[in-house]
Motif scaffolding. Structure first.
Motif, PDB file in Angstrom:
ATOM      1  N   ILE A  20       0.855  -1.180   0.000  1.00  0.00           N
ATOM      2  CA  ILE A  20       0.000   0.000   0.000  1.00  0.00           C
ATOM      3  C   ILE A  20       0.894   1.234   0.000  1.00  0.00           C
ATOM      4  O   ILE A  20       1.811   1.341   0.810  1.00  0.00           O
ATOM      5  CB  ILE A  20      -0.952  -0.009   1.206  1.00  0.00           C
ATOM      6  CG1 ILE A  20      -1.873  -1.228   1.080  1.00  0.00           C
ATOM      7  CG2 ILE A  20      -1.734   1.288   1.295  1.00  0.00           C
ATOM      8  CD1 ILE A  20      -2.852  -1.415   2.175  1.00  0.00           C
ATOM      9  N   LEU A  24      -1.385   6.890   1.209  1.00  0.00           N
ATOM     10  CA  LEU A  24      -2.677   6.497   1.779  1.00  0.00           C
ATOM     11  C   LEU A  24      -2.481   6.234   3.269  1.00  0.00           C
ATOM     12  O   LEU A  24      -1.819   5.282   3.647  1.00  0.00           O
ATOM     13  CB  LEU A  24      -3.232   5.268   1.068  1.00  0.00           C
ATOM     14  CG  LEU A  24      -3.430   5.424  -0.435  1.00  0.00           C
ATOM     15  CD1 LEU A  24      -3.914   4.122  -1.041  1.00  0.00           C
ATOM     16  CD2 LEU A  24      -4.406   6.539  -0.742  1.00  0.00           C
ATOM     17  N   GLU A  29      -8.840   4.428   3.265  1.00  0.00           N
ATOM     18  CA  GLU A  29      -8.064   4.496   2.025  1.00  0.00           C
ATOM     19  C   GLU A  29      -7.315   3.190   1.784  1.00  0.00           C
ATOM     20  O   GLU A  29      -7.346   2.643   0.678  1.00  0.00           O
ATOM     21  CB  GLU A  29      -7.057   5.651   2.084  1.00  0.00           C
ATOM     22  CG  GLU A  29      -7.657   7.025   1.990  1.00  0.00           C
ATOM     23  CD  GLU A  29      -6.627   8.127   2.162  1.00  0.00           C
ATOM     24  OE1 GLU A  29      -6.832   9.196   1.572  1.00  0.00           O
ATOM     25  OE2 GLU A  29      -5.620   7.911   2.878  1.00  0.00           O
ATOM     26  N   LYS A  30      -6.664   2.689   2.814  1.00  0.00           N
ATOM     27  CA  LYS A  30      -5.899   1.448   2.689  1.00  0.00           C
ATOM     28  C   LYS A  30      -6.802   0.276   2.334  1.00  0.00           C
ATOM     29  O   LYS A  30      -6.472  -0.549   1.483  1.00  0.00           O
ATOM     30  CB  LYS A  30      -5.152   1.156   3.985  1.00  0.00           C
ATOM     31  CG  LYS A  30      -4.024   2.120   4.265  1.00  0.00           C
ATOM     32  CD  LYS A  30      -3.391   1.820   5.611  1.00  0.00           C
ATOM     33  CE  LYS A  30      -2.302   2.813   5.940  1.00  0.00           C
ATOM     34  NZ  LYS A  30      -1.688   2.546   7.251  1.00  0.00           N
ATOM     35  N   TYR A  33      -7.998   0.611  -1.321  1.00  0.00           N
ATOM     36  CA  TYR A  33      -6.888   0.310  -2.227  1.00  0.00           C
ATOM     37  C   TYR A  33      -6.688  -1.197  -2.331  1.00  0.00           C
ATOM     38  O   TYR A  33      -6.597  -1.765  -3.421  1.00  0.00           O
ATOM     39  CB  TYR A  33      -5.609   0.980  -1.713  1.00  0.00           C
ATOM     40  CG  TYR A  33      -4.402   0.755  -2.593  1.00  0.00           C
ATOM     41  CD1 TYR A  33      -4.080   1.664  -3.591  1.00  0.00           C
ATOM     42  CD2 TYR A  33      -3.580  -0.350  -2.426  1.00  0.00           C
ATOM     43  CE1 TYR A  33      -2.971   1.480  -4.399  1.00  0.00           C
ATOM     44  CE2 TYR A  33      -2.481  -0.551  -3.227  1.00  0.00           C
ATOM     45  CZ  TYR A  33      -2.176   0.363  -4.211  1.00  0.00           C
ATOM     46  OH  TYR A  33      -1.083   0.166  -5.012  1.00  0.00           O
ATOM     47  N   TYR A  37      -7.377  -3.517  -5.621  1.00  0.00           N
ATOM     48  CA  TYR A  37      -6.223  -4.222  -6.173  1.00  0.00           C
ATOM     49  C   TYR A  37      -6.494  -5.717  -6.281  1.00  0.00           C
ATOM     50  O   TYR A  37      -6.222  -6.335  -7.307  1.00  0.00           O
ATOM     51  CB  TYR A  37      -5.007  -3.958  -5.293  1.00  0.00           C
ATOM     52  CG  TYR A  37      -3.716  -4.469  -5.872  1.00  0.00           C
ATOM     53  CD1 TYR A  37      -2.935  -3.659  -6.675  1.00  0.00           C
ATOM     54  CD2 TYR A  37      -3.269  -5.762  -5.611  1.00  0.00           C
ATOM     55  CE1 TYR A  37      -1.741  -4.106  -7.203  1.00  0.00           C
ATOM     56  CE2 TYR A  37      -2.090  -6.222  -6.143  1.00  0.00           C
ATOM     57  CZ  TYR A  37      -1.333  -5.399  -6.937  1.00  0.00           C
ATOM     58  OH  TYR A  37      -0.154  -5.854  -7.468  1.00  0.00           O
ATOM     59  N   GLU A  51       0.454   3.089 -10.148  1.00  0.00           N
ATOM     60  CA  GLU A  51       0.110   3.261  -8.738  1.00  0.00           C
ATOM     61  C   GLU A  51      -0.442   4.653  -8.422  1.00  0.00           C
ATOM     62  O   GLU A  51      -1.431   4.762  -7.696  1.00  0.00           O
ATOM     63  CB  GLU A  51       1.323   2.948  -7.874  1.00  0.00           C
ATOM     64  CG  GLU A  51       1.025   2.905  -6.394  1.00  0.00           C
ATOM     65  CD  GLU A  51       2.239   2.483  -5.603  1.00  0.00           C
ATOM     66  OE1 GLU A  51       2.962   3.375  -5.130  1.00  0.00           O
ATOM     67  OE2 GLU A  51       2.439   1.266  -5.474  1.00  0.00           O
ATOM     68  N   LEU A  54      -4.063   4.748  -9.264  1.00  0.00           N
ATOM     69  CA  LEU A  54      -4.883   4.001  -8.311  1.00  0.00           C
ATOM     70  C   LEU A  54      -5.054   4.780  -7.012  1.00  0.00           C
ATOM     71  O   LEU A  54      -6.138   4.785  -6.435  1.00  0.00           O
ATOM     72  CB  LEU A  54      -4.275   2.624  -8.053  1.00  0.00           C
ATOM     73  CG  LEU A  54      -5.081   1.665  -7.203  1.00  0.00           C
ATOM     74  CD1 LEU A  54      -6.521   1.547  -7.687  1.00  0.00           C
ATOM     75  CD2 LEU A  54      -4.423   0.298  -7.185  1.00  0.00           C
ATOM     76  N   VAL A  55      -4.019   5.472  -6.584  1.00  0.00           N
ATOM     77  CA  VAL A  55      -4.121   6.314  -5.382  1.00  0.00           C
ATOM     78  C   VAL A  55      -5.163   7.408  -5.620  1.00  0.00           C
ATOM     79  O   VAL A  55      -6.017   7.672  -4.765  1.00  0.00           O
ATOM     80  CB  VAL A  55      -2.746   6.913  -5.009  1.00  0.00           C
ATOM     81  CG1 VAL A  55      -2.893   8.016  -3.964  1.00  0.00           C
ATOM     82  CG2 VAL A  55      -1.823   5.824  -4.510  1.00  0.00           C
ATOM     83  N   VAL A  58      -8.670   5.947  -5.495  1.00  0.00           N
ATOM     84  CA  VAL A  58      -9.113   5.698  -4.115  1.00  0.00           C
ATOM     85  C   VAL A  58      -9.595   6.998  -3.476  1.00  0.00           C
ATOM     86  O   VAL A  58     -10.672   7.047  -2.875  1.00  0.00           O
ATOM     87  CB  VAL A  58      -7.966   5.066  -3.283  1.00  0.00           C
ATOM     88  CG1 VAL A  58      -8.274   5.109  -1.798  1.00  0.00           C
ATOM     89  CG2 VAL A  58      -7.725   3.644  -3.734  1.00  0.00           C
TER      90      VAL A  58
END
Length: 149
Positions: A20, A24, A29-30, A33, A37, A51, A54-55, A58
């Motif tokens: 992660i 985040l 958030e974690k 994510y 994923y 990445e 994707l952040v 999220v």
């Protein structure tokens, strides 16, 4: 029976390690994510280069959830129609941003499903006509092809 299998698979997903990003920080958030994923059918496309996308997805998803909650609250109070309109416009922008990010992440059905309905296969870097060639021969062949155009 199927519910039992699903529960066991969910438990197994807790043991799969997902790196992660440090950006985040909150548990929501974690969690989002990690879920995205692991559930993404085109996991082969999830590399370090995508990445940041994707952040951003999220964060945009959490922003969209907040906007949805506010819209539902404002729908109950007819005197706040101006504020409701502002939140609805913000939600439209958020949805557009999320859609763009999903396309770039190759997480849309057109990116993960083949034209016959099955899963798309992972593309290889080696071309079929290069089968059995050494890396030097492949490089030479590609130079010749590039020069002939």
């Amino acid at each position: 029976m199927a519910d039992d299998v699903t529960a066991r698979l969910k438990d197994l997903s807790d043991y799969i390690h997902v790196d992660i990003p440090l950006e985040l920080t909150s548990e929501r958030e974690k969690s989002l994510y990690r879920t995205f994923y692991l559930d993404n059918p085109s996991a082969h496309a999830m590399t370090k280069t995508v990445e940041p996308l994707l952040v951003n997805f999220v964060r945009e998803k959490l922003n969209s959830d907040y906007l949805s909650e506010r819209i539902e609250e404002l729908k109950l109070d007819p005197s706040k129609s101006g504020e409701l309109l502002k939140f609805m416009r913000a939600q439209a922008t958020s949805t557009s941003t999320m859609t763009t990010l999903l396309v770039k992440l190759k997480a849309t059905p057109s990116a993960t499903v083949g034209y016959r309905g099955g899963q798309k296969t992972v593309e290889t870097k080696e071309k079929p006509w290069e089968f059995g060639m050494t890396p030097e021969e492949i490089a030479e062949s590609r130079r010749k092809m590039a020069g002939s155009h």
